[in-house]
Design a protein around this motif. Structure first.
Motif, PDB file in Angstrom:
ATOM      1  N   LEU A   1       0.806  -1.217   0.000  1.00 23.64           N
ATOM      2  CA  LEU A   1       0.000   0.000   0.000  1.00 23.64           C
ATOM      3  C   LEU A   1       0.840   1.269   0.000  1.00 23.64           C
ATOM      4  O   LEU A   1       0.288   2.363  -0.101  1.00 23.64           O
ATOM      5  CB  LEU A   1      -0.926   0.021   1.229  1.00 23.64           C
ATOM      6  CG  LEU A   1      -1.995  -1.064   1.295  1.00 23.64           C
ATOM      7  CD1 LEU A   1      -2.797  -0.931   2.585  1.00 23.64           C
ATOM      8  CD2 LEU A   1      -2.924  -1.007   0.095  1.00 23.64           C
ATOM      9  N   TYR A   2       2.153   1.113   0.134  1.00 26.31           N
ATOM     10  CA  TYR A   2       3.024   2.288   0.237  1.00 26.31           C
ATOM     11  C   TYR A   2       3.493   2.694  -1.159  1.00 26.31           C
ATOM     12  O   TYR A   2       4.253   1.976  -1.817  1.00 26.31           O
ATOM     13  CB  TYR A   2       4.216   1.985   1.135  1.00 26.31           C
ATOM     14  CG  TYR A   2       5.250   3.090   1.185  1.00 26.31           C
ATOM     15  CD1 TYR A   2       4.894   4.384   1.524  1.00 26.31           C
ATOM     16  CD2 TYR A   2       6.586   2.827   0.883  1.00 26.31           C
ATOM     17  CE1 TYR A   2       5.831   5.394   1.568  1.00 26.31           C
ATOM     18  CE2 TYR A   2       7.531   3.827   0.935  1.00 26.31           C
ATOM     19  CZ  TYR A   2       7.152   5.112   1.271  1.00 26.31           C
ATOM     20  OH  TYR A   2       8.087   6.118   1.307  1.00 26.31           O
ATOM     21  N   VAL A   3       3.025   3.851  -1.612  1.00 23.53           N
ATOM     22  CA  VAL A   3       3.428   4.438  -2.881  1.00 23.53           C
ATOM     23  C   VAL A   3       4.009   5.810  -2.564  1.00 23.53           C
ATOM     24  O   VAL A   3       3.253   6.728  -2.220  1.00 23.53           O
ATOM     25  CB  VAL A   3       2.260   4.557  -3.863  1.00 23.53           C
ATOM     26  CG1 VAL A   3       2.747   5.113  -5.196  1.00 23.53           C
ATOM     27  CG2 VAL A   3       1.575   3.218  -4.054  1.00 23.53           C
ATOM     28  N   PRO A   4       5.317   5.990  -2.584  1.00 28.09           N
ATOM     29  CA  PRO A   4       5.904   7.274  -2.161  1.00 28.09           C
ATOM     30  C   PRO A   4       5.352   8.453  -2.950  1.00 28.09           C
ATOM     31  O   PRO A   4       5.358   8.458  -4.177  1.00 28.09           O
ATOM     32  CB  PRO A   4       7.407   7.072  -2.427  1.00 28.09           C
ATOM     33  CG  PRO A   4       7.603   5.599  -2.420  1.00 28.09           C
ATOM     34  CD  PRO A   4       6.345   5.013  -2.983  1.00 28.09           C
ATOM     35  N   GLY A   5       4.841   9.421  -2.225  1.00 26.38           N
ATOM     36  CA  GLY A   5       4.337  10.627  -2.840  1.00 26.38           C
ATOM     37  C   GLY A   5       2.943  10.552  -3.403  1.00 26.38           C
ATOM     38  O   GLY A   5       2.380  11.576  -3.785  1.00 26.38           O
ATOM     39  N   ALA A   6       2.333   9.373  -3.481  1.00 27.70           N
ATOM     40  CA  ALA A   6       0.992   9.237  -4.068  1.00 27.70           C
ATOM     41  C   ALA A   6       0.208   8.162  -3.336  1.00 27.70           C
ATOM     42  O   ALA A   6      -0.286   7.208  -3.932  1.00 27.70           O
ATOM     43  CB  ALA A   6       1.082   8.913  -5.561  1.00 27.70           C
TER      44      ALA A   6
ATOM     45  N   GLY B   1       3.486 -10.652   0.553  1.00 28.23           N
ATOM     46  CA  GLY B   1       3.661  -9.220   0.371  1.00 28.23           C
ATOM     47  C   GLY B   1       2.659  -8.618  -0.586  1.00 28.23           C
ATOM     48  O   GLY B   1       2.953  -7.616  -1.245  1.00 28.23           O
ATOM     49  N   LYS B   2       1.458  -9.185  -0.657  1.00 31.89           N
ATOM     50  CA  LYS B   2       0.421  -8.706  -1.564  1.00 31.89           C
ATOM     51  C   LYS B   2      -0.899  -8.561  -0.806  1.00 31.89           C
ATOM     52  O   LYS B   2      -1.111  -9.202   0.227  1.00 31.89           O
ATOM     53  CB  LYS B   2       0.226  -9.677  -2.740  1.00 31.89           C
ATOM     54  CG  LYS B   2       1.474  -9.903  -3.586  1.00 31.89           C
ATOM     55  CD  LYS B   2       1.213 -10.916  -4.674  1.00 31.89           C
ATOM     56  CE  LYS B   2       2.471 -11.158  -5.495  1.00 31.89           C
ATOM     57  NZ  LYS B   2       2.230 -12.178  -6.564  1.00 31.89           N
ATOM     58  N   ILE B   3      -1.763  -7.729  -1.348  1.00 35.72           N
ATOM     59  CA  ILE B   3      -3.120  -7.604  -0.835  1.00 35.72           C
ATOM     60  C   ILE B   3      -3.985  -8.598  -1.600  1.00 35.72           C
ATOM     61  O   ILE B   3      -4.179  -8.467  -2.813  1.00 35.72           O
ATOM     62  CB  ILE B   3      -3.655  -6.177  -1.005  1.00 35.72           C
ATOM     63  CG1 ILE B   3      -2.751  -5.180  -0.285  1.00 35.72           C
ATOM     64  CG2 ILE B   3      -5.079  -6.077  -0.479  1.00 35.72           C
ATOM     65  CD1 ILE B   3      -2.694  -5.340   1.210  1.00 35.72           C
ATOM     66  N   MET B   4      -4.484  -9.599  -0.889  1.00 33.65           N
ATOM     67  CA  MET B   4      -5.264 -10.661  -1.509  1.00 33.65           C
ATOM     68  C   MET B   4      -6.685 -10.629  -0.957  1.00 33.65           C
ATOM     69  O   MET B   4      -6.905 -10.354   0.227  1.00 33.65           O
ATOM     70  CB  MET B   4      -4.630 -12.030  -1.228  1.00 33.65           C
ATOM     71  CG  MET B   4      -3.158 -12.137  -1.593  1.00 33.65           C
ATOM     72  SD  MET B   4      -2.845 -12.030  -3.362  1.00 33.65           S
ATOM     73  CE  MET B   4      -3.398 -13.645  -3.875  1.00 33.65           C
ATOM     74  N   ARG B   5      -7.633 -10.925  -1.825  1.00 33.77           N
ATOM     75  CA  ARG B   5      -9.044 -11.023  -1.431  1.00 33.77           C
ATOM     76  C   ARG B   5      -9.423 -12.494  -1.327  1.00 33.77           C
ATOM     77  O   ARG B   5      -9.408 -13.231  -2.327  1.00 33.77           O
ATOM     78  CB  ARG B   5      -9.935 -10.305  -2.434  1.00 33.77           C
ATOM     79  CG  ARG B   5     -11.421 -10.521  -2.219  1.00 33.77           C
ATOM     80  CD  ARG B   5     -12.259  -9.537  -2.982  1.00 33.77           C
ATOM     81  NE  ARG B   5     -12.159  -8.199  -2.412  1.00 33.77           N
ATOM     82  CZ  ARG B   5     -12.900  -7.173  -2.819  1.00 33.77           C
ATOM     83  NH1 ARG B   5     -13.783  -7.333  -3.791  1.00 33.77           N
ATOM     84  NH2 ARG B   5     -12.747  -5.986  -2.264  1.00 33.77           N
ATOM     85  N   MET B   6      -9.736 -12.927  -0.109  1.00 36.93           N
ATOM     86  CA  MET B   6     -10.123 -14.308   0.148  1.00 36.93           C
ATOM     87  C   MET B   6     -11.637 -14.374   0.355  1.00 36.93           C
ATOM     88  O   MET B   6     -12.224 -13.515   1.011  1.00 36.93           O
ATOM     89  CB  MET B   6      -9.412 -14.847   1.390  1.00 36.93           C
ATOM     90  CG  MET B   6      -7.897 -14.835   1.301  1.00 36.93           C
ATOM     91  SD  MET B   6      -7.118 -15.677   2.698  1.00 36.93           S
ATOM     92  CE  MET B   6      -7.758 -14.728   4.071  1.00 36.93           C
ATOM     93  N   THR B   7     -12.241 -15.424  -0.188  1.00 35.68           N
ATOM     94  CA  THR B   7     -13.667 -15.670  -0.047  1.00 35.68           C
ATOM     95  C   THR B   7     -13.871 -16.961   0.722  1.00 35.68           C
ATOM     96  O   THR B   7     -13.404 -18.023   0.300  1.00 35.68           O
ATOM     97  CB  THR B   7     -14.361 -15.741  -1.415  1.00 35.68           C
ATOM     98  OG1 THR B   7     -14.096 -14.537  -2.143  1.00 35.68           O
ATOM     99  CG2 THR B   7     -15.854 -15.919  -1.260  1.00 35.68           C
ATOM    100  N   ILE B   8     -14.561 -16.872   1.854  1.00 31.26           N
ATOM    101  CA  ILE B   8     -14.823 -18.044   2.698  1.00 31.26           C
ATOM    102  C   ILE B   8     -16.306 -18.363   2.577  1.00 31.26           C
ATOM    103  O   ILE B   8     -17.146 -17.692   3.187  1.00 31.26           O
ATOM    104  CB  ILE B   8     -14.441 -17.766   4.165  1.00 31.26           C
ATOM    105  CG1 ILE B   8     -13.024 -17.212   4.258  1.00 31.26           C
ATOM    106  CG2 ILE B   8     -14.586 -19.021   5.001  1.00 31.26           C
ATOM    107  CD1 ILE B   8     -11.958 -18.160   3.764  1.00 31.26           C
ATOM    108  N   PRO B   9     -16.689 -19.390   1.779  1.00 30.80           N
ATOM    109  CA  PRO B   9     -18.106 -19.727   1.640  1.00 30.80           C
ATOM    110  C   PRO B   9     -18.547 -20.699   2.739  1.00 30.80           C
ATOM    111  O   PRO B   9     -17.736 -21.259   3.490  1.00 30.80           O
ATOM    112  CB  PRO B   9     -18.164 -20.380   0.259  1.00 30.80           C
ATOM    113  CG  PRO B   9     -16.818 -21.022   0.113  1.00 30.80           C
ATOM    114  CD  PRO B   9     -15.834 -20.165   0.855  1.00 30.80           C
ATOM    115  N   LYS B  10     -19.853 -20.910   2.819  1.00 29.81           N
ATOM    116  CA  LYS B  10     -20.386 -21.872   3.787  1.00 29.81           C
ATOM    117  C   LYS B  10     -19.964 -23.298   3.469  1.00 29.81           C
ATOM    118  O   LYS B  10     -19.825 -24.135   4.368  1.00 29.81           O
ATOM    119  CB  LYS B  10     -21.916 -21.791   3.802  1.00 29.81           C
ATOM    120  CG  LYS B  10     -22.461 -20.672   4.670  1.00 29.81           C
ATOM    121  CD  LYS B  10     -23.976 -20.775   4.768  1.00 29.81           C
ATOM    122  CE  LYS B  10     -24.518 -19.693   5.701  1.00 29.81           C
ATOM    123  NZ  LYS B  10     -26.008 -19.769   5.818  1.00 29.81           N
TER     124      LYS B  10
END
Length: 637
Positions: free
Chosen positions: A403-408, A548-557
């Motif tokens: 998430l760290y983008v220097p200056g932006a 080192g990444k932003i991951m979207r996990m889906t936990i279903p029933k």
């Protein structure tokens, strides 16, 4: 008065028996006196009882209950818990041991009694209307974006001259201790509590160095966090004492004289028996600590809500370098949950990890060039163990922050902590709300290499999983029908009637091997950096993973009741131990990687429709332009 009322009653009762005479004479009728009534004995006794009850009637005030002094015993406190609260504790025990280890221990922080009493004495000596005006001038957020009267804890007072700053120093320090000190204490206490849980029960801190101490929020938080006997409940934090702290010395590095004077006044009110900690205030780090040996594992260097307020990047780098050269084994940096605060924390994290990698490179080069002479292998192993650096929390990796983008910077990796407002905070802010949420960004770095990753997966089954297994076992092994004689008594077991499934599951809190294994695994568990999206059939978790990444996990029933329950009960900032059933989706920042995949990182779909502009605005603008054109034409003609 009672006698008159009796006479009225007798008169009303006697009216039907009075004989009225009518005459044609002009003389006025003179009323005759009421004749006495002849009442029986029972009626006379009843009226006499009524008179006695009215005369003896007295107003009885409700009796006030006296306050009872309850012993500070966990068993005594749990006896007072209602049935609804017991259900909440049972729901908490349904989580798996791994999910319970990764979740937050408490939801709110209460200021200790000693700190509240010190601040109350400070407020009693000040001018309260002036205190409210100063607090509003320094911390009230009156911008156009925040019209609801919100308050901020950032202290950035600027004055034209030193004389003006000197006149406002004491007043600003008092306002800072009243508004900012409780908020900063709750955030620091939350970070220290998470650090203790990650490091284990044998983790102790004896020396603390605080850069930008302010009025001593780090002193109070470290003194009450690192105790000889750790409390089991967050509600007992109010009754902690500095006499039980493991901290022996505290050094505050602060140049703002107004905050230093108020911090000294708060600490001087503590007796030696109550406060055995040796504290000192300095303007800069002494040379003795700058040249310290890097083997003091019981020293902690911290900086809370100070780094982002420094004017230049060079000043921030200089302060972080001083923290690294101080000889502390654990370094904690906390700042506000803003773009500037997160950027300062991310820069410090990157710099400290870079310094650790340099130490490892120098150590490898020196070992290659050394002559083969006999040395103490134990001392050499100890020296190597303190080389390098790694992140303890919140990151599950030592790589670059996604998430760290220097200056932006567009998104911020921050967390929130709730504080139970003491009475003096509510009175100073003129607010009746009993709590406030403090958002912050932090990083905890320790010397040494990161623990190795293990393949074990323990503690993934809790009460929900055990109940599911028991029911599945009953479905796989049905009971057979048994022939029964009509003259014999029939039992439910013989009839094949299944009893309701009841599983007694005890959470293994005292299992040291399990805690050690979970503590080792937790270094690589994903951290929820955004609030989870809880749907009816699945839970969506945006987390920072060990890659080192932003991951979207889906936990279903369909993944199982225990993982789904743990995901549903998870919250922002927790560590999630279960793996996703489906392949996680990578999310990227559009500023750093451009538009494309992962453009919705951190976003939550809004249910509100966009506000449409009224059509008559455009019509009014057209009418005004037509009128202007007509006026111009009339002037030309």
């Amino acid at each position: 008065m009672l006698q008159a009322s009796r006479q009225r009653i007798f008169a009303i009762a006697a009216r039907p028996a009075i004989a009225h005479t009518f005459s044609s004479s002009s003389t006025s009728h003179v009323p005759r006196p009421n004749a006495p009534l002849e009442l029986d004995s029972s009626m006379q006794a009843l009226l006499q009882d009524v008179d006695i009850s009215l005369l003896n009637y007295k107003t009885r005030l409700p009796q006030k209950r006296e306050l009872e002094v309850l012993p500070m015993d966990r068993d005594a406190i749990t006896d007072l818990v209602s049935a609804d609260d017991e259900v909440e504790f049972e729901d908490l025990s349904k989580k798996s041991p791994a999910a319970l280890f990764g979740s937050q221990d408490f939801r709110s922080v209460t200021l200790p009694t000693q700190l509240q009493s010190s601040i109350n004495v400070l407020i009693a000596e000040a001018d309260r209307p002036q205190l409210h005006a100063d607090a509003k001038r320094l911390f009230a957020n009156d911008s156009e974006k925040n019209k609801d009267g919100t308050w901020d804890t950032q202290y950035s007072a600027r004055y034209r001259s030193r004389e003006q700053a000197g006149r406002h120093s004491e007043r600003d320090g008092t306002a800072f201790a009243t508004i900012a000190l409780p908020a900063h204490y709750s955030a620091i206490y939350s970070v220290f509590s998470h650090l203790k849980k990650r490091m284990g029960p044998n983790f102790e801190i004896e020396h603390v160095i605080d850069w930008g101490a302010g009025t001593g929020s780090g002193f109070w938080a470290s003194g009450y966090s690192f105790q000889k006997v750790n409390p089991d409940d967050a509600c007992e934090n109010e009754y902690l004492e500095l006499a039980n702290s493991t901290v022996k010395s505290y050094m505050a590095i602060e140049r703002r004289l107004g905050l230093v004077s108020i911090g000294k006044r708060l600490m001087k009110r503590l007796d030696v028996e109550i406060n055995p900690i040796n504290f000192a205030w300095k303007k800069s780090l002494p040379e003795a600590h700058a040249n310290a040996v890097l083997d003091d594992k019981k020293m902690l260097a911290m900086s809370a809500f100070m780094l982002a307020s420094l004017p230049t990047p060079l000043d921030r780098k200089k302060m972080v370098n001083e923290m690294w050269e101080s000889g502390a084994h654990t370094l904690v940096i906390i700042d506000h949950n803003t773009k500037a605060g997160f950027e300062a924390v991310a820069e410090a994290r990157e710099y400290l990890l870079k310094m650790g990698r340099k130490e490892l490179e120098v150590t490898e080069e020196s070992t290659d060039l050394e002559s083969p002479e006999p040395k103490d292998q134990a001392a050499e192993l100890k020296a190597r163990s303190t080389r390098g650096s790694h992140v303890v929390a919140p990151c599950p990796h030592d790589g670059a922050c996604p998430l760290y983008v220097p200056g932006a910077i567009r998104l911020v990796c921050g967390f929130s902590q709730r504080l139970q407002r003491p009475p003096f905070v509510r009175k100073t802010k003129h607010s009746g709300l009993g709590h406030e949420d403090i958002e912050y960004s932090y990083v905890v770095i320790r010397r040494g290499t990161r623990p190795t990753r293990t393949d074990s997966k323990v503690g993934r089954v809790g009460l929900v999983g055990e109940t599911e297994k028991a029911r599945e076992n009953e479905r796989q092994h049905p009971r057979e029908l048994v022939w029964h004689d009509e003259h014999e008594a029939l039992s439910p077991q013989a009839a094949g009637i299944a009893e309701p499934t009841s599983v007694t599951y005890k959470r293994p809190q005292t299992d040291e091997d399990l805690e050690i294994a979970l503590r080792q695994e937790a270094y690589y568990w994903p951290r929820l950096v955004f609030a989870p999206l809880k749907k009816s059939g699945h839970i969506i978790l945006d987390s920072c993973t060990a890659e080192g990444k932003i991951m979207r996990m889906t936990i279903p029933k369909s993944q199982g009741k225990q993982p789904f329950y743990d995901a549903r009960k998870s919250s922002w900032g927790d560590l999630f131990p279960h793996e996703s059933k489906n392949r996680p989706q990578e999310r990227c920042d559009t500023v750093a990687y451009g538009s494309g995949k992962g453009y919705d990182i951190g976003k939550r779909k809004s249910t509100r429709k966009p506000k449409q502009r009224a059509a008559y605005d455009d019509i009014a603008a057209d009418i005004k332009e037509k009128r202007k054109d007509k006026r111009k034409q009339s002037k030309m003609t």
